[in-house]
Design an enzyme around this catalytic site. Sequence first.
Site, PDB file in Angstrom:
ATOM      1  N   GLY A   1      -4.704  10.754  -0.826  1.00  0.00           N
ATOM      2  CA  GLY A   1      -5.443  11.696  -0.001  1.00  0.00           C
ATOM      3  C   GLY A   1      -5.069  13.146  -0.217  1.00  0.00           C
TER       4      GLY A   1
ATOM      5  N   LYS B   1       0.871  -1.181   0.000  1.00  0.00           N
ATOM      6  CA  LYS B   1       0.000   0.000   0.000  1.00  0.00           C
ATOM      7  C   LYS B   1       0.903   1.225   0.000  1.00  0.00           C
ATOM      8  CE  LYS B   1      -2.441   3.544   1.778  1.00  0.00           C
ATOM      9  NZ  LYS B   1      -2.031   4.717   2.598  1.00  0.00           N
TER      10      LYS B   1
ATOM     11  N   GLY C   1       0.878   8.749   1.268  1.00  0.00           N
ATOM     12  CA  GLY C   1       1.583   9.736   2.071  1.00  0.00           C
ATOM     13  C   GLY C   1       2.598  10.528   1.267  1.00  0.00           C
TER      14      GLY C   1
ATOM     15  N   LYS D   1      -6.093   1.716   9.586  1.00  0.00           N
ATOM     16  CA  LYS D   1      -4.856   1.004   9.244  1.00  0.00           C
ATOM     17  C   LYS D   1      -4.641  -0.190  10.170  1.00  0.00           C
ATOM     18  CE  LYS D   1      -1.363   3.666   8.376  1.00  0.00           C
ATOM     19  NZ  LYS D   1      -1.382   3.676   6.895  1.00  0.00           N
TER      20      LYS D   1
ATOM     21  N   ASP E   1      -5.938   1.857   3.004  1.00  0.00           N
ATOM     22  CA  ASP E   1      -5.390   0.912   3.975  1.00  0.00           C
ATOM     23  C   ASP E   1      -6.263  -0.337   4.055  1.00  0.00           C
ATOM     24  OD1 ASP E   1      -3.267   2.566   4.675  1.00  0.00           O
ATOM     25  OD2 ASP E   1      -4.402   3.556   6.268  1.00  0.00           O
TER      26      ASP E   1
END
Length: 291
Positions: A73, A37, A40, A248, A189
């Site tokens: 995001g 995954k 960020g 998560k 997640d």
Amino acid sequence: MKQRDRQQREAAASKVDVLMEALPWINNMRGKTFVIKYGGAAMENDELCRQVVADIELLKLMGIRIVLVHGGGKAINAQLKALNIPVTFKGGLRVTDDATMDAVQQVLVGQVNQRLVWALNEYGHNAVGISGADGKTLKAAPIDPELGRVGRIREVDPSLIETILEDGYIPVIATVGCGADGFYNINADVAAGKVAEAMGADKLIYLTDVDGLYGDINDEDSLIQSLSRAETHVLLESGELGGGMIPKIRSIAEALDAGVSEVVILNGTFPHSLLLEIFTDAGCGTMFTQD
């Protein structure tokens, strides 16, 4: 001249030592399935992205079957801001009305996914981008009316993912799911955990912008090196987690319950953290294991 030659030999020898340390890990990992995954800051920074993509390509060349699941995001937030659409979170999940869902699709499927596919394909014909709606890979249903088009995954069909892997490509999955009434925004997640479960993955890796799980987020010396499955459930039920860490850790606990052998949270902003974790004795990040 002789001094320089000696220094060059010593530098070369140190590289050989690294390769020799990695050799048993390479032998052990060949043919195994890793779900990664990716999200960020490690995905937003171009230089970091190039490093991660190079690491993933190296893993593929070493015979590891890689499935890449991505979020986006920060890019979604930027798009929503440009469209003057409010950004709201509840329990670590993005509240998603119809307008937000359209923006999520545009960003995840049309921008982030294709950028990752392009970066991987710079090393050859290596990647195929899909969304969870393709082949009904991620079948979803609404979680809560208050969250709008935020979906829970009711089923993962890994057929398309397996086909892509068997053809020698890396599947790159945008976490948009499909339901009876249209598309759903799936937490990346959670999606990665469910894909790992359905694939019977040997390892699930959360590549993010933190070093791992901290006992105290304000204390950099409180990094937790490892947790067992039982300890992960205790932590999840303790009420001590907050924000985006809740889905998560929940997805990690569920993946372990479903038989995934190992889950790791890694800091993708640290150069080559993937390779350090997989091919060295030291490893890095926080590892979650079976009891």
